[in-house]
Design an enzyme around this catalytic site. Structure first.
Site, PDB file in Angstrom:
ATOM      1  N   LYS A  31       0.843  -1.208   0.000  1.00  0.00           N
ATOM      2  CA  LYS A  31       0.000   0.000   0.000  1.00  0.00           C
ATOM      3  C   LYS A  31       0.878   1.258   0.000  1.00  0.00           C
ATOM      4  CE  LYS A  31      -4.106  -1.693   2.415  1.00  0.00           C
ATOM      5  NZ  LYS A  31      -5.104  -1.184   1.453  1.00  0.00           N
ATOM      6  N   LEU A  32       1.914   1.236   0.832  1.00  0.00           N
ATOM      7  CA  LEU A  32       2.793   2.406   0.951  1.00  0.00           C
ATOM      8  C   LEU A  32       3.581   2.626  -0.336  1.00  0.00           C
ATOM      9  CD1 LEU A  32       3.963   1.745   4.595  1.00  0.00           C
ATOM     10  CD2 LEU A  32       2.669   3.750   3.842  1.00  0.00           C
ATOM     11  N   LYS A 123       7.708  12.149  23.867  1.00  0.00           N
ATOM     12  CA  LYS A 123       7.934  11.473  25.148  1.00  0.00           C
ATOM     13  C   LYS A 123       8.919  12.281  25.982  1.00  0.00           C
ATOM     14  CE  LYS A 123       6.728   6.750  24.581  1.00  0.00           C
ATOM     15  NZ  LYS A 123       7.129   5.378  24.856  1.00  0.00           N
ATOM     16  N   GLU A 124       8.990  11.967  27.245  1.00  0.00           N
ATOM     17  CA  GLU A 124       9.870  12.690  28.171  1.00  0.00           C
ATOM     18  C   GLU A 124      11.324  12.670  27.690  1.00  0.00           C
ATOM     19  OE1 GLU A 124      10.652  12.567  32.848  1.00  0.00           O
ATOM     20  OE2 GLU A 124       8.916  11.392  32.176  1.00  0.00           O
ATOM     21  N   GLU A 150       1.768  -2.438  13.660  1.00  0.00           N
ATOM     22  CA  GLU A 150       2.107  -1.122  14.202  1.00  0.00           C
ATOM     23  C   GLU A 150       2.877  -0.364  13.128  1.00  0.00           C
ATOM     24  OE1 GLU A 150       4.158   0.661  18.170  1.00  0.00           O
ATOM     25  OE2 GLU A 150       5.487  -0.016  16.579  1.00  0.00           O
TER      26      GLU A 150
HETATM   27  P1  0O2 Z   1      11.533  -2.183  20.406  1.00  0.00           P
HETATM   28  O1  0O2 Z   1      12.780  -2.739  20.983  1.00  0.00           O
HETATM   29  O2  0O2 Z   1      11.792  -1.024  19.486  1.00  0.00           O
HETATM   30  O3  0O2 Z   1      10.629  -3.188  19.774  1.00  0.00           O
HETATM   31  P2  0O2 Z   1       1.356  -0.415  22.888  1.00  0.00           P
HETATM   32  O4  0O2 Z   1       2.081  -0.866  21.636  1.00  0.00           O
HETATM   33  O5  0O2 Z   1       0.386   0.698  22.618  1.00  0.00           O
HETATM   34  O6  0O2 Z   1       0.727  -1.569  23.615  1.00  0.00           O
HETATM   35  P3  0O2 Z   1       3.912   0.528  23.706  1.00  0.00           P
HETATM   36  O7  0O2 Z   1       4.648  -0.658  23.181  1.00  0.00           O
HETATM   37  O8  0O2 Z   1       4.482   1.174  24.937  1.00  0.00           O
HETATM   38  O9  0O2 Z   1       2.404   0.159  23.928  1.00  0.00           O
HETATM   39  O10 0O2 Z   1       3.721   1.583  22.570  1.00  0.00           O
HETATM   40  P4  0O2 Z   1       4.550   2.825  22.088  1.00  0.00           P
HETATM   41  O11 0O2 Z   1       4.766   3.821  23.147  1.00  0.00           O
HETATM   42  O12 0O2 Z   1       3.762   3.274  20.897  1.00  0.00           O
HETATM   43  O13 0O2 Z   1       5.992   2.257  21.699  1.00  0.00           O
HETATM   44  C1  0O2 Z   1       6.142   1.262  20.764  1.00  0.00           C
HETATM   45  C2  0O2 Z   1       7.474   1.320  20.084  1.00  0.00           C
HETATM   46  O14 0O2 Z   1       7.846   2.675  19.808  1.00  0.00           O
HETATM   47  C3  0O2 Z   1       8.639   0.794  20.895  1.00  0.00           C
HETATM   48  O15 0O2 Z   1       8.688  -0.606  20.817  1.00  0.00           O
HETATM   49  C4  0O2 Z   1       9.823   1.472  20.194  1.00  0.00           C
HETATM   50  O16 0O2 Z   1      10.120   0.855  18.968  1.00  0.00           O
HETATM   51  C5  0O2 Z   1       9.247   2.843  19.904  1.00  0.00           C
HETATM   52  N1  0O2 Z   1       9.519   3.749  21.017  1.00  0.00           N
HETATM   53  C6  0O2 Z   1       8.664   4.178  21.962  1.00  0.00           C
HETATM   54  N2  0O2 Z   1       9.262   5.010  22.826  1.00  0.00           N
HETATM   55  C7  0O2 Z   1      10.538   5.141  22.433  1.00  0.00           C
HETATM   56  C8  0O2 Z   1      11.673   5.901  22.922  1.00  0.00           C
HETATM   57  O17 0O2 Z   1      11.601   6.628  23.915  1.00  0.00           O
HETATM   58  N3  0O2 Z   1      12.837   5.757  22.225  1.00  0.00           N
HETATM   59  C9  0O2 Z   1      12.962   4.975  21.138  1.00  0.00           C
HETATM   60  N4  0O2 Z   1      14.144   4.916  20.533  1.00  0.00           N
HETATM   61  N5  0O2 Z   1      11.932   4.231  20.656  1.00  0.00           N
HETATM   62  C10 0O2 Z   1      10.733   4.324  21.289  1.00  0.00           C
HETATM   63  P5  0O2 Z   1       9.297  -1.473  22.011  1.00  0.00           P
HETATM   64  O18 0O2 Z   1       8.677  -2.826  21.946  1.00  0.00           O
HETATM   65  O19 0O2 Z   1       9.147  -0.744  23.311  1.00  0.00           O
HETATM   66  O20 0O2 Z   1      10.795  -1.551  21.678  1.00  0.00           O
END
Ligand code: 0O2
Length: 240
Positions: A31-32, A123-124, A150
């Site tokens: 799609k993209l 985010k913070e 996602e």
């Molecule tokens: P990894 O190692 O990248 O796979 P939800 O999905 O809604 O149930 P979640 O997982 O907290 O809850 O969702 P969110 O906040 O949307 O974050 C999902 C993904 O976004 C993370 O996957 C990261 O890939 C990225 N992400 C979120 N916050 C940060 C951050 O502060 N820094 C970086 N570099 N990436 C971030 P994972 O599984 O946590 O990690």
């Protein structure tokens, strides 16, 4: 076979589930790609720089379930881990992020489950990105399964920042020294400034290009009119 986001009876083996998530990544990826090609065709530019996709590793899935206090079962993983299939869309400009997100969300077979706008609300840590959890129907031989993906949409600069921050977080196992966190946060602000400046520069350039386009069109029109007048003179001996 039912809807995997609700009733996922029959979708119970690891292999079937991985087949579904991989297929969902292909569907969204296509799609993209189509969108990007169409943009190139109609507007002579690509909103998408590149796309990366991955299926979460079993270790990472188990870790996430544990962190949230769930038992490691296939049922829990399908229900509670939203980013087993993940696709990252890297755009040049912030405006492209919203354009791509909106167009995708409006496609009739895409169902948006949730949106997290970490661009408007970073985010913070300073993390910025636009996240969507969507489902896309996967057509198997004996039914259709709506499968979660996602989608993370961000600019090249946001992606650069997130990769480094992720590496640092991983290295320090989540406990990076304060000065590193502070400097990373400062870098996040620079990334925002850079994105804003690049976007306004691009808009200015496009404005000039549009003006040039208008000038070219006007010249073309005058040329065609002159040709018509000349033809009329030749045929009738005089201009009207
Ligand atoms: P990894 O190692 O990248 O796979 P939800 O999905 O809604 O149930 P979640 O997982 O907290 O809850 O969702 P969110 O906040 O949307 O974050 C999902 C993904 O976004 C993370 O996957 C990261 O890939 C990225 N992400 C979120 N916050 C940060 C951050 O502060 N820094 C970086 N570099 N990436 C971030 P994972 O599984 O946590 O990690």
């Amino acid at each position: 076979m039912g809807n995997m986001t609700g009733n996922y009876e029959g979708v119970d083996s690891w292999e079937t589930i991985m087949l579904l998530y991989n297929s969902a990544l292909k569907e969204i990826g296509t799609k993209l790609e189509i969108l990007n090609n169409e943009f190139q065709h109609v507007h002579q530019y690509n909103p998408i720089e590149h796309i990366k996709s991955r299926v979460k590793t079993p270790e990472s899935i188990v870790k996430k379930l544990k962190r949230r206090g769930y038992e490691s079962t296939i049922e829990n993983m399908v229900k509670y881990v939203n980013d087993i299939a993940g696709i990252r869309v890297i755009c040049s400009f912030t405006s492209d992020i919203y354009r791509v997100a909106e167009i995708l969300a409006n496609q009739s077979d895409i169902n948006v489950l949730s949106i997290k706008d970490y661009i408007k609300h970073p985010k913070e840590s300073g993390y910025k990105s636009y996240h969507m959890i969507v489902t896309v129907p996967i057509f198997l031989s004996d039914g259709v399964v709506d499968t979660k993906v996602e989608i993370q949409i961000r600019t090249v600069a946001m992606d650069f920042w997130a990769s480094l921050e992720h590496k640092i977080k991983y290295k320090y196992e989540g406990y990076a020294p304060e000065h590193i966190k502070r400097e990373l946060f400062e870098c996040a602000e620079m990334v925002s400034d850079l994105d804003a400046k690049m976007m306004s520069l691009n808009e200015e350039i496009r404005g000039v290009a549009a003006e040039h386009g208008a000038d070219d069109r006007e010249r073309e029109k005058q040329k065609r009119e002159a040709e018509r007048t000349l033809l009329k003179e030749r045929f009738y001996g005089e201009a009207e």
